[in-house]
Scaffold this motif. Structure first.
Motif, PDB file in Angstrom:
ATOM      1  N   ILE A  24       0.842  -1.201   0.000  1.00  0.00           N
ATOM      2  CA  ILE A  24       0.000   0.000   0.000  1.00  0.00           C
ATOM      3  C   ILE A  24       0.883   1.258   0.000  1.00  0.00           C
ATOM      4  CG2 ILE A  24      -1.582   1.363   1.433  1.00  0.00           C
ATOM      5  CD1 ILE A  24      -2.934  -1.324   2.213  1.00  0.00           C
ATOM      6  N   LYS A  25       1.916   1.269   0.835  1.00  0.00           N
ATOM      7  CA  LYS A  25       2.815   2.431   0.903  1.00  0.00           C
ATOM      8  C   LYS A  25       3.621   2.578  -0.380  1.00  0.00           C
ATOM      9  CE  LYS A  25       3.238   3.000   5.844  1.00  0.00           C
ATOM     10  NZ  LYS A  25       4.067   2.936   7.038  1.00  0.00           N
ATOM     11  N   SER A  67       2.777   1.727  -3.292  1.00  0.00           N
ATOM     12  CA  SER A  67       1.850   2.217  -4.324  1.00  0.00           C
ATOM     13  C   SER A  67       1.341   3.617  -4.007  1.00  0.00           C
ATOM     14  CB  SER A  67       0.650   1.279  -4.433  1.00  0.00           C
ATOM     15  OG  SER A  67       1.063  -0.040  -4.633  1.00  0.00           O
ATOM     16  N   MET A  68       1.772   4.159  -2.874  1.00  0.00           N
ATOM     17  CA  MET A  68       1.349   5.480  -2.387  1.00  0.00           C
ATOM     18  C   MET A  68      -0.156   5.547  -2.143  1.00  0.00           C
ATOM     19  SD  MET A  68       4.095   7.861  -4.432  1.00  0.00           S
ATOM     20  CE  MET A  68       3.302   9.351  -4.016  1.00  0.00           C
ATOM     21  N   LEU A  69      -0.757   4.396  -1.882  1.00  0.00           N
ATOM     22  CA  LEU A  69      -2.191   4.366  -1.608  1.00  0.00           C
ATOM     23  C   LEU A  69      -2.494   4.653  -0.138  1.00  0.00           C
ATOM     24  CD1 LEU A  69      -3.240   1.381  -3.862  1.00  0.00           C
ATOM     25  CD2 LEU A  69      -3.644   3.818  -4.249  1.00  0.00           C
ATOM     26  N   ASP A  70      -1.431   4.766   0.675  1.00  0.00           N
ATOM     27  CA  ASP A  70      -1.657   5.166   2.065  1.00  0.00           C
ATOM     28  C   ASP A  70      -2.167   6.608   2.129  1.00  0.00           C
ATOM     29  OD1 ASP A  70       0.949   5.824   1.127  1.00  0.00           O
ATOM     30  OD2 ASP A  70       1.678   6.092   3.173  1.00  0.00           O
ATOM     31  N   LYS A  71      -2.028   7.340   1.017  1.00  0.00           N
ATOM     32  CA  LYS A  71      -2.571   8.713   0.930  1.00  0.00           C
ATOM     33  C   LYS A  71      -4.048   8.693   0.520  1.00  0.00           C
ATOM     34  CE  LYS A  71       1.772  10.591   0.912  1.00  0.00           C
ATOM     35  NZ  LYS A  71       2.463   9.578   1.658  1.00  0.00           N
ATOM     36  N   VAL A  72      -4.490   7.550  -0.025  1.00  0.00           N
ATOM     37  CA  VAL A  72      -5.851   7.407  -0.541  1.00  0.00           C
ATOM     38  C   VAL A  72      -6.755   6.718   0.484  1.00  0.00           C
ATOM     39  CG1 VAL A  72      -7.254   6.321  -2.350  1.00  0.00           C
ATOM     40  CG2 VAL A  72      -5.022   7.302  -2.922  1.00  0.00           C
ATOM     41  N   PHE A  73      -6.250   5.628   1.044  1.00  0.00           N
ATOM     42  CA  PHE A  73      -7.040   4.826   1.971  1.00  0.00           C
ATOM     43  C   PHE A  73      -7.013   5.390   3.391  1.00  0.00           C
ATOM     44  CE2 PHE A  73      -5.735   1.130  -0.889  1.00  0.00           C
ATOM     45  CZ  PHE A  73      -6.980   1.030  -1.494  1.00  0.00           C
ATOM     46  N   ILE A  74      -8.074   5.125   4.122  1.00  0.00           N
ATOM     47  CA  ILE A  74      -8.074   5.339   5.566  1.00  0.00           C
ATOM     48  C   ILE A  74      -7.675   4.000   6.164  1.00  0.00           C
ATOM     49  CG2 ILE A  74      -9.452   5.878   7.597  1.00  0.00           C
ATOM     50  CD1 ILE A  74     -11.312   7.471   5.647  1.00  0.00           C
ATOM     51  N   ILE A  75      -6.563   3.992   6.887  1.00  0.00           N
ATOM     52  CA  ILE A  75      -6.017   2.750   7.435  1.00  0.00           C
ATOM     53  C   ILE A  75      -5.878   2.894   8.943  1.00  0.00           C
ATOM     54  CG2 ILE A  75      -4.087   1.120   7.361  1.00  0.00           C
ATOM     55  CD1 ILE A  75      -3.467   2.338   4.533  1.00  0.00           C
ATOM     56  N   VAL A  76      -6.421   1.922   9.659  1.00  0.00           N
ATOM     57  CA  VAL A  76      -6.341   1.933  11.122  1.00  0.00           C
ATOM     58  C   VAL A  76      -5.822   0.582  11.607  1.00  0.00           C
ATOM     59  CG1 VAL A  76      -8.184   3.652  11.378  1.00  0.00           C
ATOM     60  CG2 VAL A  76      -8.749   1.215  11.413  1.00  0.00           C
ATOM     61  N   ASP A  77      -5.379   0.555  12.867  1.00  0.00           N
ATOM     62  CA  ASP A  77      -4.795  -0.669  13.419  1.00  0.00           C
ATOM     63  C   ASP A  77      -5.828  -1.643  13.972  1.00  0.00           C
ATOM     64  OD1 ASP A  77      -2.193   0.126  12.814  1.00  0.00           O
ATOM     65  OD2 ASP A  77      -1.984   1.205  14.707  1.00  0.00           O
ATOM     66  N   THR A  78      -6.972  -1.130  14.406  1.00  0.00           N
ATOM     67  CA  THR A  78      -7.957  -2.005  15.052  1.00  0.00           C
ATOM     68  C   THR A  78      -9.376  -1.697  14.578  1.00  0.00           C
ATOM     69  OG1 THR A  78      -8.367  -0.489  16.891  1.00  0.00           O
ATOM     70  CG2 THR A  78      -6.547  -2.067  17.167  1.00  0.00           C
TER      71      THR A  78
END
Length: 126
Positions: A89-90, A92-103
């Motif tokens: 994800i990182k 592909s630079m999609l960490d700027k697109v997706f909302i990502i959480v740990d839990t």
């Protein structure tokens, strides 16, 4: 594709029970995500805790989910991604697109905040 669906009042938790999210499973994932949305849910949390590997087609399926749930003012959250998936994800630079959480708990909080902000915006527009 094996998965579980846990329907809450404000959102759905979709949990793939597969270790790989690749070209063999991506079309089915896209289809299932769109089915959940068609049932009237605007908010979805995809629990990626079981997924150890994803390829570009797997990310493409997640992008479809992100786009479709966001289209009607909903929210699409990726929860608990494994290291390999997070690296992809990182990369592909999609960490700027997706909302990502740990839990899942963090995802529920994000949905709650999103719902409140959406209601405040509606009131401002009136």
């Amino acid at each position: 594709m094996k998965y579980s669906v846990d329907k809450k009042e404000q959102y759905v938790i979709f949990t793939p029970m597969e270790e790989k999210l690749d070209s063999a499973l991506s079309p089915k994932l896209k289809s299932e995500l769109l089915t959940v949305q068609a049932e009237g849910y605007n908010n979805l949390v995809i629990d990626m805790s079981n997924v150890k590997y994803a390829d570009s087609s797997g990310l493409s399926a997640l992008l479809v989910g992100n786009r479709e749930f966001g289209r009607n003012g909903g929210i699409f959250i990726i929860s608990s991604p494994q290291d390999h998936v997070m690296k992809l994800i990182k990369l592909s630079m999609l960490d700027k697109v997706f909302i990502i959480v740990d839990t899942i708990e963090e995802a529920a909080e994000a949905i709650f905040i999103h719902e409140i902000e959406g209601k405040e915006q509606e009131e401002e527009e009136d």
